[in-house]
Design an enzyme around this catalytic site. Structure first.
Site, PDB file in Angstrom:
ATOM      1  N   ARG A 157      53.125  56.657  -8.155  1.00  0.00           N
ATOM      2  CA  ARG A 157      53.385  55.659  -7.130  1.00  0.00           C
ATOM      3  C   ARG A 157      52.404  56.217  -5.867  1.00  0.00           C
ATOM      4  O   ARG A 157      51.951  55.377  -4.889  1.00  0.00           O
ATOM      5  CB  ARG A 157      54.805  55.789  -6.745  1.00  0.00           C
ATOM      6  CG  ARG A 157      55.925  55.279  -7.853  1.00  0.00           C
ATOM      7  CD  ARG A 157      57.214  55.228  -6.895  1.00  0.00           C
ATOM      8  NE  ARG A 157      58.127  54.857  -7.951  1.00  0.00           N
ATOM      9  CZ  ARG A 157      59.118  55.299  -8.510  1.00  0.00           C
ATOM     10  NH1 ARG A 157      58.902  56.669  -8.606  1.00  0.00           N
ATOM     11  NH2 ARG A 157      60.013  54.783  -9.379  1.00  0.00           N
ATOM     12  N   THR A 236      48.715  67.704  -1.702  1.00  0.00           N
ATOM     13  CA  THR A 236      50.025  67.220  -1.203  1.00  0.00           C
ATOM     14  C   THR A 236      51.120  67.121  -2.194  1.00  0.00           C
ATOM     15  O   THR A 236      52.106  66.471  -2.037  1.00  0.00           O
ATOM     16  CB  THR A 236      50.119  65.874  -0.205  1.00  0.00           C
ATOM     17  OG1 THR A 236      49.457  64.883  -1.111  1.00  0.00           O
ATOM     18  CG2 THR A 236      48.927  66.209   0.966  1.00  0.00           C
ATOM     19  N   ARG A 238      52.446  69.981  -4.991  1.00  0.00           N
ATOM     20  CA  ARG A 238      53.220  71.329  -4.971  1.00  0.00           C
ATOM     21  C   ARG A 238      52.147  72.296  -5.022  1.00  0.00           C
ATOM     22  O   ARG A 238      51.303  72.218  -5.554  1.00  0.00           O
ATOM     23  CB  ARG A 238      54.064  71.298  -6.110  1.00  0.00           C
ATOM     24  CG  ARG A 238      55.421  70.515  -6.018  1.00  0.00           C
ATOM     25  CD  ARG A 238      56.561  70.970  -4.865  1.00  0.00           C
ATOM     26  NE  ARG A 238      57.707  70.267  -4.802  1.00  0.00           N
ATOM     27  CZ  ARG A 238      57.826  69.158  -4.201  1.00  0.00           C
ATOM     28  NH1 ARG A 238      56.882  68.394  -3.338  1.00  0.00           N
ATOM     29  NH2 ARG A 238      59.019  68.647  -4.293  1.00  0.00           N
ATOM     30  N   GLU A 267      56.799  78.988   0.332  1.00  0.00           N
ATOM     31  CA  GLU A 267      56.816  78.406   1.404  1.00  0.00           C
ATOM     32  C   GLU A 267      58.423  78.785   2.233  1.00  0.00           C
ATOM     33  O   GLU A 267      59.257  79.093   1.335  1.00  0.00           O
ATOM     34  CB  GLU A 267      57.169  76.795   1.239  1.00  0.00           C
ATOM     35  CG  GLU A 267      55.913  76.312   0.700  1.00  0.00           C
ATOM     36  CD  GLU A 267      55.902  74.763   0.537  1.00  0.00           C
ATOM     37  OE1 GLU A 267      56.876  74.052   0.572  1.00  0.00           O
ATOM     38  OE2 GLU A 267      54.743  74.215   0.082  1.00  0.00           O
ATOM     39  N   HIS A 286      54.091  71.552   4.596  1.00  0.00           N
ATOM     40  CA  HIS A 286      55.024  70.490   3.989  1.00  0.00           C
ATOM     41  C   HIS A 286      55.790  69.322   4.890  1.00  0.00           C
ATOM     42  O   HIS A 286      56.769  69.161   4.465  1.00  0.00           O
ATOM     43  CB  HIS A 286      55.794  71.364   3.301  1.00  0.00           C
ATOM     44  CG  HIS A 286      56.443  70.658   1.755  1.00  0.00           C
ATOM     45  ND1 HIS A 286      56.652  71.584   0.827  1.00  0.00           N
ATOM     46  CD2 HIS A 286      56.425  69.585   1.596  1.00  0.00           C
ATOM     47  CE1 HIS A 286      56.871  70.796  -0.340  1.00  0.00           C
ATOM     48  NE2 HIS A 286      56.890  69.372   0.013  1.00  0.00           N
TER      49      HIS A 286
END
Length: 320
Positions: A157, A236, A238, A267, A286
């Site tokens: 998507r 963008t 992982r 992270e 993120h």
């Protein structure tokens, strides 16, 4: 008796109040700090449902503490933070929040591409640090976006939404994917190629695959070696889909031109991470889906999934 749920991060009142109508709600109240493992182990023993985020690790040992947990509702599209196999074995439903963040994440991906290509962060720092003394012809020159070639690895998507933005800049779009999407090719005017061809021909490479054992380090030393010396890598998806050491080596030796990163393997990323020392890296924390309307939609969808699960319904967005 109302089913009991636990929320691992402080959510807006409009979402929590809706949950309180049908559930007994407990929630971690810290705005910025994640719930501790000790608290999570205590809370999961008491509840029928858990609403968590991508920053929470929900592994088998944690699930072993749960005596009557029915559902884990993840406020994210990705769910690599949850041991799906363990949940399935224990009969615990897992849900995610697809669709509602597509456009916002595509916006951020293209914004990151533009900021990296045109050195916006570096230029802003240059000005603020008092380094702007005069104008000269090759000062802070970047890469052209208009008319360039964009390669997208992972045509879901978000990839399709990114294509629409790229077309506004007259970009040629190549893509690689587990399966070819002929209808999407026809509708959006994009070309399917293998990953190697994509890496060799693209000026910008955007990685948009979920993190799975198959996609771990899908961009590694060999892949980076195929890219142009003028190319830009954007991630963008992982952090684990890109080998960070190999990326550092490629950037520091000018084998590729720059990288824009919204995600990291660890992270929050440590401030002494080697990638953060490089001027040709644009790094952000993120924030792919971080707009007010989108985060509210994600929270509401996660709440809906959770309520369906604890009330005996099958949630629409069931992962497993």
């Amino acid at each position: 008796m109302k089913p009991k749920i636990y929320i691992t991060r402080k959510l807006p009142d409009i979402v929590v109040d809706r949950l309180r109508e049908v559930c007994e709600v407990s929630m971690w109240e810290e705005e910025e700090k994640p719930v501790t493992r000790e608290v999570l182990e205590l809370e999961i023993r008491k509840v029928d449902g858990l609403l968590c985020t991508v920053s929470d690790t929900i592994d088998e040992s944690l699930m072993n503490e749960a005596s009557h947990l029915k559902i884990i509702s993840n406020m994210a599209v990705g769910y690599n933070n949850i041991d799906i196999n363990a949940a399935s074995e224990k009969g615990i439903m897992v849900t995610n929040t697809p669709g509602v963040l597509t456009e916002t994440t595509a916006d951020l991906t293209f914004a990151l591409l533009m900021a990296t290509a045109r050195r916006l962060i570096e230029s802003s720092d240059y000005l603020r640090d008092g380094k702007w003394k005069s104008w000269y012809p090759m000062q802070l020159t970047g890469q052209d976006i208009n008319g360039s070639t964009l390669g997208i690895i992972g045509m879901g998507r978000i990839g399709e939404a990114l294509v629409k933005r790229a077309k506004g800049f007259d970009m040629k779009v190549l893509y690689s994917n587990r399966s070819r999407k002929l209808k999407v090719e026809e509708e959006l005017g994009i070309e399917y190629v293998d990953k190697e061809t994509l890496l060799q021909q693209s000026d910008f490479v955007c990685v948009l695959v979920p993190l799975t054992p198959e996609t771990k380090n899908i961009i590694d030393k060999e892949e980076l070696a195929l890219m142009k010396s003028s190319s830009v890598l954007i991630n963008t998806a992982r952090g684990g889909v890109v080998n960070e050491k190999a990326l550092y080596d490629a950037l520091s030796s000018n084998k590729i031109w720059a990288a824009g990163l919204d995600v990291f393997e660890q992270e929050p990323v440590p401030t002494d991470h080697p990638l953060l020392t490089l001027p040709n890296v644009v790094a952000i924390p993120h924030i792919g889906s971080s707009s007010i309307p989108t985060r509210l939609r994600m929270a509401q969808l996660a709440a809906t999934n959770l309520m369906d699960g604890v009330l005996g319904e099958i949630p629409k967005y069931l992962v497993k």
